[in-house]
Design a protein around this motif. Structure first.
Motif, PDB file in Angstrom:
ATOM      1  N   LYS A 229       0.853  -1.196   0.000  1.00 24.27           N
ATOM      2  CA  LYS A 229       0.000   0.000   0.000  1.00 24.27           C
ATOM      3  C   LYS A 229       0.888   1.245   0.000  1.00 24.27           C
ATOM      4  O   LYS A 229       2.120   1.133   0.067  1.00 24.27           O
ATOM      5  CB  LYS A 229      -0.936   0.009   1.218  1.00 24.27           C
ATOM      6  CG  LYS A 229      -0.211  -0.028   2.554  1.00 24.27           C
ATOM      7  CD  LYS A 229      -1.166   0.053   3.720  1.00 24.27           C
ATOM      8  CE  LYS A 229      -1.688   1.451   3.872  1.00 24.27           C
ATOM      9  NZ  LYS A 229      -1.933   1.944   5.178  1.00 24.27           N
ATOM     10  N   ARG A 254       0.537  13.991  -0.385  1.00 26.47           N
ATOM     11  CA  ARG A 254       1.278  13.439   0.763  1.00 26.47           C
ATOM     12  C   ARG A 254       2.790  13.527   0.518  1.00 26.47           C
ATOM     13  O   ARG A 254       3.549  13.834   1.441  1.00 26.47           O
ATOM     14  CB  ARG A 254       0.869  11.982   1.001  1.00 26.47           C
ATOM     15  CG  ARG A 254      -0.508  11.852   1.629  1.00 26.47           C
ATOM     16  CD  ARG A 254      -0.791  10.413   2.015  1.00 26.47           C
ATOM     17  NE  ARG A 254      -2.142  10.296   2.570  1.00 26.47           N
ATOM     18  CZ  ARG A 254      -2.669   9.162   3.034  1.00 26.47           C
ATOM     19  NH1 ARG A 254      -1.958   8.049   3.000  1.00 26.47           N
ATOM     20  NH2 ARG A 254      -3.885   9.125   3.512  1.00 26.47           N
ATOM     21  N   SER A 276      -7.781   9.180 -11.464  1.00 24.20           N
ATOM     22  CA  SER A 276      -8.865   8.649 -10.608  1.00 24.20           C
ATOM     23  C   SER A 276      -9.642   9.739  -9.904  1.00 24.20           C
ATOM     24  O   SER A 276     -10.737   9.494  -9.415  1.00 24.20           O
ATOM     25  CB  SER A 276      -8.393   7.650  -9.544  1.00 24.20           C
ATOM     26  OG  SER A 276      -7.659   6.611 -10.103  1.00 24.20           O
ATOM     27  N   ARG A 298      -4.276  12.170 -16.387  1.00 22.82           N
ATOM     28  CA  ARG A 298      -5.116  11.478 -17.367  1.00 22.82           C
ATOM     29  C   ARG A 298      -6.481  11.214 -16.741  1.00 22.82           C
ATOM     30  O   ARG A 298      -6.674  11.380 -15.523  1.00 22.82           O
ATOM     31  CB  ARG A 298      -4.433  10.206 -17.869  1.00 22.82           C
ATOM     32  CG  ARG A 298      -4.022   9.168 -16.806  1.00 22.82           C
ATOM     33  CD  ARG A 298      -5.151   8.668 -16.060  1.00 22.82           C
ATOM     34  NE  ARG A 298      -4.970   7.653 -15.068  1.00 22.82           N
ATOM     35  CZ  ARG A 298      -5.999   7.175 -14.378  1.00 22.82           C
ATOM     36  NH1 ARG A 298      -7.213   7.662 -14.524  1.00 22.82           N
ATOM     37  NH2 ARG A 298      -5.837   6.246 -13.488  1.00 22.82           N
ATOM     38  N   SER A 403     -13.161   9.943  -2.791  1.00 22.92           N
ATOM     39  CA  SER A 403     -12.336  10.165  -1.605  1.00 22.92           C
ATOM     40  C   SER A 403     -11.050   9.358  -1.751  1.00 22.92           C
ATOM     41  O   SER A 403     -11.099   8.123  -1.802  1.00 22.92           O
ATOM     42  CB  SER A 403     -13.128   9.704  -0.371  1.00 22.92           C
ATOM     43  OG  SER A 403     -12.270   9.575   0.738  1.00 22.92           O
ATOM     44  N   GLY A 404      -9.933  10.056  -1.838  1.00 25.67           N
ATOM     45  CA  GLY A 404      -8.644   9.365  -1.987  1.00 25.67           C
ATOM     46  C   GLY A 404      -8.642   8.406  -3.171  1.00 25.67           C
ATOM     47  O   GLY A 404      -7.965   7.386  -3.145  1.00 25.67           O
ATOM     48  N   GLY A 405      -9.412   8.732  -4.203  1.00 22.18           N
ATOM     49  CA  GLY A 405      -9.455   7.879  -5.399  1.00 22.18           C
ATOM     50  C   GLY A 405     -10.518   6.799  -5.345  1.00 22.18           C
ATOM     51  O   GLY A 405     -10.738   6.110  -6.332  1.00 22.18           O
ATOM     52  N   ARG A 467     -15.286   0.852   5.285  1.00 22.75           N
ATOM     53  CA  ARG A 467     -14.855   1.979   6.118  1.00 22.75           C
ATOM     54  C   ARG A 467     -14.713   3.293   5.338  1.00 22.75           C
ATOM     55  O   ARG A 467     -15.068   4.359   5.827  1.00 22.75           O
ATOM     56  CB  ARG A 467     -13.506   1.592   6.775  1.00 22.75           C
ATOM     57  CG  ARG A 467     -12.798   2.709   7.503  1.00 22.75           C
ATOM     58  CD  ARG A 467     -13.417   2.981   8.864  1.00 22.75           C
ATOM     59  NE  ARG A 467     -12.799   4.122   9.493  1.00 22.75           N
ATOM     60  CZ  ARG A 467     -13.447   5.266   9.768  1.00 22.75           C
ATOM     61  NH1 ARG A 467     -14.724   5.410   9.469  1.00 22.75           N
ATOM     62  NH2 ARG A 467     -12.818   6.246  10.352  1.00 22.75           N
TER      63      ARG A 467
END
Ligand code: MCA
Ligand code: AMP
Length: 503
Positions: A229, A254, A276, A298, A403-405, A467
């Motif tokens: 990850k 980040r 994304s 992209r 959210s975050g992709g 989650r």
């Protein structure tokens, strides 16, 4: 012939070239990976899976998990990867809806999943993050060569589930041609070669990490630094060994928040790609100032793979998603009439090409509503195309939070919350978030005299929803803003709560 297997995997048979560099320091060659996949393909056939059958996999990222994808392609089995965050309720819908013949899950959840899987008449196998499990146990004694099952380019290769504005998730059917044509276009467009080493920190259960990142690397014959990850320290430690990175905007914000991320660290990199979710123009600019690299943005979708990209050579324009990729036709249309709008005006983006999926599994009405007879797919994204062809996404004609992709469909959460005691109705919205781009907020209208319990509402979400879909904040209001037609005006709510998470 099995075009997808032959072009992505089969051609590497016997090659000792590096394919997966792992965080442990170990490297797996292309050949070793293929032998692992062949053994798994024997297990699938041995369990009675025939070409065209579906296999649902909810497994942590590992070389074995990627080999399971290769094994499915080799055995002609349709691969259905699922987000590891999904609850049993979510998983059981996907397994049942797809008619999966086999479900591969984490060993720690086997007890929880077995009754559901066996109730569906499917086989349950397990695979853990460290590669152990009943699947690898069974594969151990199998031959390392498997006779590839013949497939045509219009045969299905994968299902990826994508939610809708109303109702339940739909299985997007992707053919061999969809995946292969897009991978080929991207390899050329982004100039991937066998010398490339992609820093791979995305999950492999979505288009981005599986089809864009992994297929492109496989087709080019390159290698990946395959991380479980996104971990900031690991990314920084390993970047000097990589040449390319594909990430969602959260990766880039980040990285920029860490002072170690600078010109020196990125000097061996040739390309940073983002997608994304929208990359803020400000992030693009900060990134260039810090590293000297211009991020290449992209735009794609589960149903279409990649549609547009900024150029490799030429202007990578901040705030735009670039130009339609070769082989992709793109129109900007009036959402009501479907007629093309003049250049520069906002409309809904429609795309056509070999990249566009075959339809939604067993949902002909939903397919007909989004995929026109002439082959154009209605993306639900609002954008403009300038005279010079550059496309800018300005909004969405669909109720979607990214959210975050990860895509989150408010309806799914509203249905859970509306069922809670004391709740009259709810509106779930996305508001700006410094890390995830957007995050989920639930606006709740209580029944007269009631005050719904936030803990109970959160527990209800935890019970049935992954989650990442859970509201990060609940707000109680006496009523929801509506237009004259009675439709909830979420834009007013988004505006009212836009600063909730300001940094
Ligand atoms: C993790 N959490 C999230 C998300 N990820 N919550 C909301 N949105 C998320 N994306 C939860 C965790 O469960 C945890 O919950 C808490 O948030 C903080 O976790 P953290 O450790 O900060 O998260 P992370 O593990 O570092 O993950 C963040 C991430 C990850 C790196 C941005 O979500 C990620 O890799 N996203 C990429 C998604 C992706 O590949 N999308 C492509 C879709 P708790 O509060 O319990 O601790 S394909 C697609 O969209 C199209 C086709 C395209 O164009 O590519
Ligand atoms: P998914 O359904 O997971 O395939 O997500 C596809 C959606 O992500 C698209 O319809 C867009 O709304 C969004 N998306 C993907 N790439 C970009 C991008 N570069 N900029 C803005 N939105 C994007």
């Amino acid at each position: 012939m099995n075009p997808l297997f032959d072009r992505l995997f089969g051609k590497h048979a016997g090659k000792d070239t590096p394919f997966l560099h792992l965080a442990s320091g170990e490297t797996l060659s292309h050949d070793r990976f293929l032998r692992m996949a062949a053994r798994m393909a024997h297990v699938l056939s041995g369990a009675g899976l025939a070409p065209g059958d579906r296999l649902a996999a909810q497994v942590e990222k590992s070389p074995e998990a990627l080999a399971l994808y290769a094994a499915c392609v080799q055995a002609g089995v349709v691969f259905l990867p699922l987000n590891t965050a999904y609850t049993r309720d979510e998983l059981s819908y996907f397994a049942e809806n797809s008619g999966a013949r086999m479900v591969v899950g984490d060993p720690s959840r086997a007890g929880d999943l077995r009754p559901m899987v066996e109730g569906l008449g499917a086989v349950l196998m397990t695979l853990a993050a460290d590669g152990s499990g009943t699947l690898t146990d069974a594969a151990q004694s199998q031959p390392e060569v498997y006779e590839t099952v013949a497939r045509a380019e219009d045969d299905l290769a994968a299902f990826l589930y994508t939610s809708g504005t109303t109702g339940r998730s739909k299985g997007a059917m992707l053919t061999q041609k969809n995946l292969l044509s897009n991978a080929g276009t991207l390899v050329e467009h982004w100039q991937f070669t066998s010398d490339d080493v992609l820093l791979h920190a995305l999950p492999i259960f979505h288009t981005h990490g599986l089809f864009v990142a992994s297929n492109v690397t496989l087709l080019a014959g390159g290698a990946m630094i395959f991380l479980p990850k996104f971990d900031l320290d690991q990314m920084i430690a390993l970047m000097p060994r990589a040449t390319t990175l594909m990430g969602v905007p959260t990766f880039y914000t980040r990285l920029l928040d860490d002072a170690r991320f600078d010109k020196d660290l990125t000097q061996g990199m040739r390309l940073f790609i983002s997608g994304s979710a929208p990359l803020l123009a400000e992030t693009h600019v900060r990134f260039e100032e810090r590293t000297g690299h211009r991020i290449l943005e992209r735009y794609g979708m589960t149903e279409t793979n990649m549609n547009t990209s900024n150029p490799y050579e030429g202007e990578r324009r901040a705030g735009t998603v670039g130009l339609p990729l070769p082989g992709v036709e793109l129109k900007v249309c009036d959402p009501e009439t479907g007629a093309e709008v003049p250049r520069g005006e906002v409309g809904q983006i429609e795309v056509r090409g070999d990249n566009v999926f075959k339809g939604y599994w067993q949902m002909p009405e939903k397919t007909a509503a989004e995929l026109r007879e002439d082959g154009f797919f209605i993306t639900g994204d609002l954008g403009t195309q300038g005279e010079d062809g550059y496309v800018t996404i300005v909004g969405r004609n669909k109720d979607l939070i990214i959210s975050g992709g990860y895509n989150i469909y408010p309806k799914e959460i509203e249905l859970v919350l509306d069922d809670q005691p004391g709740v009259l109705e709810t509106a779930v919205i996305g508001v700006p978030h410094p890390d995830f781009g957007e995050t989920v907020v639930a606006v709740v209208v209580p029944e007269a005299g009631a005050s719904p319990d936030e803990t109970l509402m959160a527990a209800a979400c935890a019970e049935s929803l992954a989650r990442f879909k859970h509201p990060r904040k609940f707000i109680t209001v006496p009523e929801l803003p509506r237009n004259t037609m009675g439709k909830v005006q979420k834009n007013i709510l988004r505006d009212a709560y836009k600063d909730l998470f300001s940094a």
